[in-house]
Design a protein around this motif. Structure first.
Motif, short mmCIF file in Angstrom:
data_model
loop_
_atom_site.label_atom_id
_atom_site.label_comp_id
_atom_site.label_asym_id
_atom_site.label_seq_id
_atom_site.Cartn_x
_atom_site.Cartn_y
_atom_site.Cartn_z
N GLN A 177 61.84 -43.80 -43.36
CA GLN A 177 61.50 -44.75 -42.30
C GLN A 177 61.52 -44.07 -40.93
OE1 GLN A 177 63.25 -48.61 -42.73
NE2 GLN A 177 63.09 -49.08 -40.55
N VAL A 228 58.48 -52.85 -41.54
CA VAL A 228 59.10 -52.64 -42.85
C VAL A 228 59.65 -53.95 -43.40
CG1 VAL A 228 61.05 -51.52 -44.02
CG2 VAL A 228 59.57 -50.18 -42.51
N ARG A 285 63.08 -50.30 -50.59
CA ARG A 285 63.75 -49.49 -49.58
C ARG A 285 65.10 -49.05 -50.14
NH1 ARG A 285 65.17 -52.26 -43.92
NH2 ARG A 285 66.56 -53.42 -45.27
#
Length: 119
Positions: free
Chosen positions: A24, A42, A53
């Motif tokens: 990220q 996200v 994630r």
């Protein structure tokens, strides 16, 4: 970054193109946005169930590894050849696969399906 594509679509494409996933803290730099906006992007992709994630460390910094969520294919699709169901599923015959006419016919149908898809 293309103007006719939303930031979420661009981010999803970057994640999709990275086979191992993308950190990220790298994604926001690639998108040329700040980390706060990247977090919102996200979150949207997570809410839409498009990515997964995982906590990770990149260059000594805590971050997240983002990966495309793989579509789960129904198991029965693997048993179908066109509209023919695998003759071996639930079969009680004590035949040899090499000499089973039902299985041979089903495999031939698989080959026909592949030829049709290639066209």
């Amino acid at each position: 970054m293309e103007s006719n594509m939303s930031i979420e679509e661009t981010a999803l494409n970057l994640i999709r193109d990275s086979k191992e996933g993308i950190f990220q803290n790298e994604l926001w730099k690639m998108l040329e946005i700040d980390s706060r906006k990247c977090s919102r992007v996200v979150s949207k992709l997570l809410d839409d169930d498009l990515i997964i994630r995982e906590q990770a460390v990149s260059n000594g910094a805590r971050t997240y590894l983002l990966k495309l969520k793989e579509e789960e294919k129904p198991c029965f699709d693997l048993l179908l050849s066109g509209d023919m169901f695998s003759p071996c599923a639930g079969c009680r015959d004590a035949c040899q696969p090499e000499s089973c006419e039902k299985l041979t016919s089903w495999i031939a149908n698989l080959n026909d399906d592949e030829k049709t898809e290639d066209k």
